[in-house]
Design an enzyme around this catalytic site. Structure first.
Site, PDB file in Angstrom:
ATOM      1  N   GLN A  76      16.356 -65.330  44.023  1.00  0.00           N
ATOM      2  CA  GLN A  76      16.215 -64.244  42.939  1.00  0.00           C
ATOM      3  C   GLN A  76      15.425 -63.990  41.564  1.00  0.00           C
ATOM      4  O   GLN A  76      16.589 -64.394  40.844  1.00  0.00           O
ATOM      5  CB  GLN A  76      17.245 -63.217  42.763  1.00  0.00           C
ATOM      6  CG  GLN A  76      16.775 -61.431  42.347  1.00  0.00           C
ATOM      7  CD  GLN A  76      18.259 -61.169  42.825  1.00  0.00           C
ATOM      8  OE1 GLN A  76      19.570 -60.989  42.839  1.00  0.00           O
ATOM      9  NE2 GLN A  76      18.169 -59.864  41.870  1.00  0.00           N
ATOM     10  N   PHE A  77      14.110 -64.332  41.476  1.00  0.00           N
ATOM     11  CA  PHE A  77      13.744 -64.354  40.037  1.00  0.00           C
ATOM     12  C   PHE A  77      14.095 -63.904  39.377  1.00  0.00           C
ATOM     13  O   PHE A  77      13.785 -64.012  38.010  1.00  0.00           O
ATOM     14  CB  PHE A  77      11.803 -64.481  40.483  1.00  0.00           C
ATOM     15  CG  PHE A  77      11.293 -62.805  41.599  1.00  0.00           C
ATOM     16  CD1 PHE A  77      11.308 -62.681  39.999  1.00  0.00           C
ATOM     17  CD2 PHE A  77      11.486 -63.111  42.274  1.00  0.00           C
ATOM     18  CE1 PHE A  77      10.236 -61.415  39.878  1.00  0.00           C
ATOM     19  CE2 PHE A  77      10.550 -62.074  42.358  1.00  0.00           C
ATOM     20  CZ  PHE A  77      10.006 -60.503  40.997  1.00  0.00           C
ATOM     21  N   THR A  78      14.499 -61.866  39.605  1.00  0.00           N
ATOM     22  CA  THR A  78      14.269 -61.583  38.700  1.00  0.00           C
ATOM     23  C   THR A  78      15.751 -61.561  37.546  1.00  0.00           C
ATOM     24  O   THR A  78      15.926 -61.237  36.201  1.00  0.00           O
ATOM     25  CB  THR A  78      14.515 -59.294  39.310  1.00  0.00           C
ATOM     26  OG1 THR A  78      15.712 -60.149  40.169  1.00  0.00           O
ATOM     27  CG2 THR A  78      13.323 -58.770  39.765  1.00  0.00           C
TER      28      THR A  78
END
Length: 212
Positions: A78-80
């Site tokens: 989850q890059f966010t």
């Protein structure tokens, strides 16, 4: 590297209605990989996920790890998590690019599989739009950053090693004392005279009577 760790009764990932992975009792972990993360962060994450005690039994809470209960792990990229908020809009430039991030993500998966069991770790679909179903047990959620906890643990380990070493004998530096009005003298030029040797005199030693 940021880890959002959730204790779950079960969790699953679907992509466009297709089931990708699912686990029962264990941990579902959202993984945010930043540009400054390295293999060392991935290795630390795998070790911590295998040993962190988020489970318990009827006798004691927070006493068992995922390995202790033979639980499962679901890892979801989850890059966010690597956002920076600019006004009301999140910016994700701190997130590592996909191909490089996948190398570190796969390292966590591989290391955890060696520490526990390879069939006990599942993943989402890297880079895809996923739907993650989480049945959070508790709820229990722990957020870790490898840059915070990893460096602290390394520092503590190094300090404990130093305390076990035999300490050397400390030397106390000698501070020269300056007396006002005194003349500095080179120690090499100082001559120390020996004290006079006492000699016997006629008054102190009785004379022998030669006549006898």
């Amino acid at each position: 590297m940021k880890l959002v760790i959730q204790r779950v009764a079960n969790a699953s990932v679907t992509v466009e209605g297709r089931a990708v992975s699912s686990i029962k009792q264990g941990l579902c972990v959202l993984v945010g990989i930043a540009q400054n993360d390295t293999i060392a962060d991935a290795m630390w994450a795998a070790r911590k996920l295998s040993t962190i005690r988020l489970f318990g039994d009827e006798k004691k809470s927070w006493s068992k790890s995922l390995i202790d209960i033979n639980g499962e792990l679901l890892l979801v990229s989850q890059f966010t998590l690597c956002f920076v908020l600019k006004g009301n809009k999140p910016d994700f430039h701190n997130a590592m690019k996909g191909p490089e991030a996948k190398v570190l993500f796969d390292k966590i998966v591989a290391d955890f599989g060696m520490l526990h069991k390879a069939d006990k770790v599942q993943t989402g679909e890297f880079g895809a739009h996923m739907n993650v179903g989480i049945d959070n047990d508790g709820p229990v959620t722990i957020v870790l950053d490898t840059k915070d906890y990893g460096e602290k643990e390394n520092t503590n380990n190094n300090n404990s090693k130093k305390t076990k070493e035999t300490p050397s004998t400390p030397t106390t530096p000698v501070t020269p004392v300056t007396v006002e009005g005194a003349v500095a003298v080179d120690p090499k030029e100082v001559t120390v005279e020996a004290p006079p040797v006492a000699t016997a005199s006629s008054s102190s030693v009785p004379q022998t009577d030669m006549a006898n």
